[in-house]
Design a protein around this motif. Structure first.
Motif, PDB file in Angstrom:
ATOM      1  N   ARG A  76      -1.591  -1.246   2.472  1.00 32.45           N
ATOM      2  CA  ARG A  76      -1.734  -2.280   1.446  1.00 32.45           C
ATOM      3  C   ARG A  76      -0.587  -2.202   0.440  1.00 32.45           C
ATOM      4  N   ARG A  77      -0.131  -3.369  -0.020  1.00 32.31           N
ATOM      5  CA  ARG A  77       0.922  -3.403  -1.040  1.00 32.31           C
ATOM      6  C   ARG A  77       0.461  -2.762  -2.345  1.00 32.31           C
ATOM      7  N   ASP A  78      -0.841  -2.839  -2.638  1.00 40.39           N
ATOM      8  CA  ASP A  78      -1.358  -2.267  -3.874  1.00 40.39           C
ATOM      9  C   ASP A  78      -2.132  -0.969  -3.624  1.00 40.39           C
ATOM     10  N   GLY A  79      -1.920  -0.357  -2.452  1.00 43.02           N
ATOM     11  CA  GLY A  79      -2.658   0.841  -2.091  1.00 43.02           C
ATOM     12  C   GLY A  79      -1.979   2.123  -2.548  1.00 43.02           C
ATOM     13  N   PRO A  80      -2.609   3.262  -2.321  1.00 42.73           N
ATOM     14  CA  PRO A  80      -2.092   4.543  -2.797  1.00 42.73           C
ATOM     15  C   PRO A  80      -0.835   5.025  -2.082  1.00 42.73           C
ATOM     16  N   LEU A  81      -0.456   4.388  -0.970  1.00 38.02           N
ATOM     17  CA  LEU A  81       0.737   4.819  -0.235  1.00 38.02           C
ATOM     18  C   LEU A  81       1.938   3.905  -0.462  1.00 38.02           C
ATOM     19  N   ALA A  82       1.754   2.833  -1.210  1.00 40.08           N
ATOM     20  CA  ALA A  82       2.823   1.844  -1.352  1.00 40.08           C
ATOM     21  C   ALA A  82       4.092   2.436  -1.955  1.00 40.08           C
ATOM     22  N   ASP A  83       3.945   3.385  -2.886  1.00 39.62           N
ATOM     23  CA  ASP A  83       5.133   3.968  -3.513  1.00 39.62           C
ATOM     24  C   ASP A  83       5.636   5.209  -2.777  1.00 39.62           C
ATOM     25  N   ARG A  84       5.077   5.473  -1.592  1.00 36.55           N
ATOM     26  CA  ARG A  84       5.523   6.611  -0.786  1.00 36.55           C
ATOM     27  C   ARG A  84       6.049   6.165   0.574  1.00 36.55           C
TER      28      ARG A  84
END
Length: 251
Positions: free
Chosen positions: A232-240
């Motif tokens: 997801r773009r707003d999920g917990p992995l988006a910035d990783r």
């Protein structure tokens, strides 16, 4: 001429080893910090296509496959715990990701319509799309063009990328309905001319359903595909994403 250091690497150039070392080093520091503070390891909910060998499949409430193994290894390096979930149907897994009930799907093909709300990782495997026909009729097809004007079937909700989209735009006839087993049986009994499947999964299905002697893939590909993970773009992995891409492609 470009200046080089003692090791012969051009100045200012970041090597693949250096990138991976930085990713793993950062992950180690993150995990160490979590242990020092006594924080619980964050859990990442993962799902996948329930019947897509060898990338993901479900056995009861267990999720298995190459994509699962790669996701668990990558998340572990990032100090995260993978929490596999079973959904029974691919459309349910996609809906779960879109509505925030799962954080990562381990097996997906790139689809432009999903990119406005989801992010695709780098590919971790390659495959191709084949037409499966009655074994006695394989010789009737010498090229993709020979499939035009015939009745084809494909799994409900399937999207095989730009190459397949182009073939359908040109008139390749594909009906999407019913179960994969039901579609293969339609081909077997002559109610459809061919069934379109990702190659490795199609071969596995023929073996599992005891149809290997009656159906066979054509010897040429309709399209080449790359297997990716979807978040997801707003999920917990988006910035990783950068770290995740490095880990799943190097694992």
């Amino acid at each position: 001429m470009t200046a080089t250091g003692a090791n012969g690497t051009a100045a200012g150039v970041i090597t693949r080893r250096g990138v991976l070392g930085g990713v793993l080093g950062g992950a180690a520091l993150w995990a160490a910090a979590a242990r020092r503070t006594g924080a619980q390891t964050p859990g990442i909910r993962i799902g996948g296509n329930p019947a897509w060998f060898p990338y993901s499949w479900e056995e009861g409430d267990r999720l298995r496959g190459l994509g699962v193994d790669k996701a668990q290894a990558a998340l572990g390096h990032l100090g995260l715990t993978a929490m596999p979930m079973a959904f029974g149907r691919w459309q349910r897994a996609l809906a779960a990701l879109e509505h925030g009930r799962v954080d990562l799907l381990v097996s997906a093909l790139w689809n432009a319509e999903r990119t406005d709300r989801m992010l695709y990782t780098a590919p971790y495997a390659n495959d191709d799309v084949r037409a499966f026909v009655r074994s006695t009729e394989v010789g009737h097809y010498r090229a993709v063009a020979d499939l035009f004007g015939r009745a084809g079937v494909a799994p409900l909700g399937s999207a095989y990328g730009a190459e397949m989209d182009a073939l359908e735009t040109r008139g390749l006839n594909l009906e999407r309905s019913g179960t994969t087993e039901g579609m293969l049986q339609r081909v077997r009994y002559g109610r459809a001319d061919f069934c379109v499947l990702v190659h490795r999964n199609g071969l596995h299905l023929l073996e599992t359903l005891h149809l290997a002697g009656e159906l066979a893939p054509l010897p040429f590909a309709l399209a080449r595909v790359q297997i990716r993970m979807l978040i997801r773009r707003d999920g917990p992995l988006a910035d990783r994403m950068d770290a995740l891409n490095t880990l799943i492609t190097d694992a």
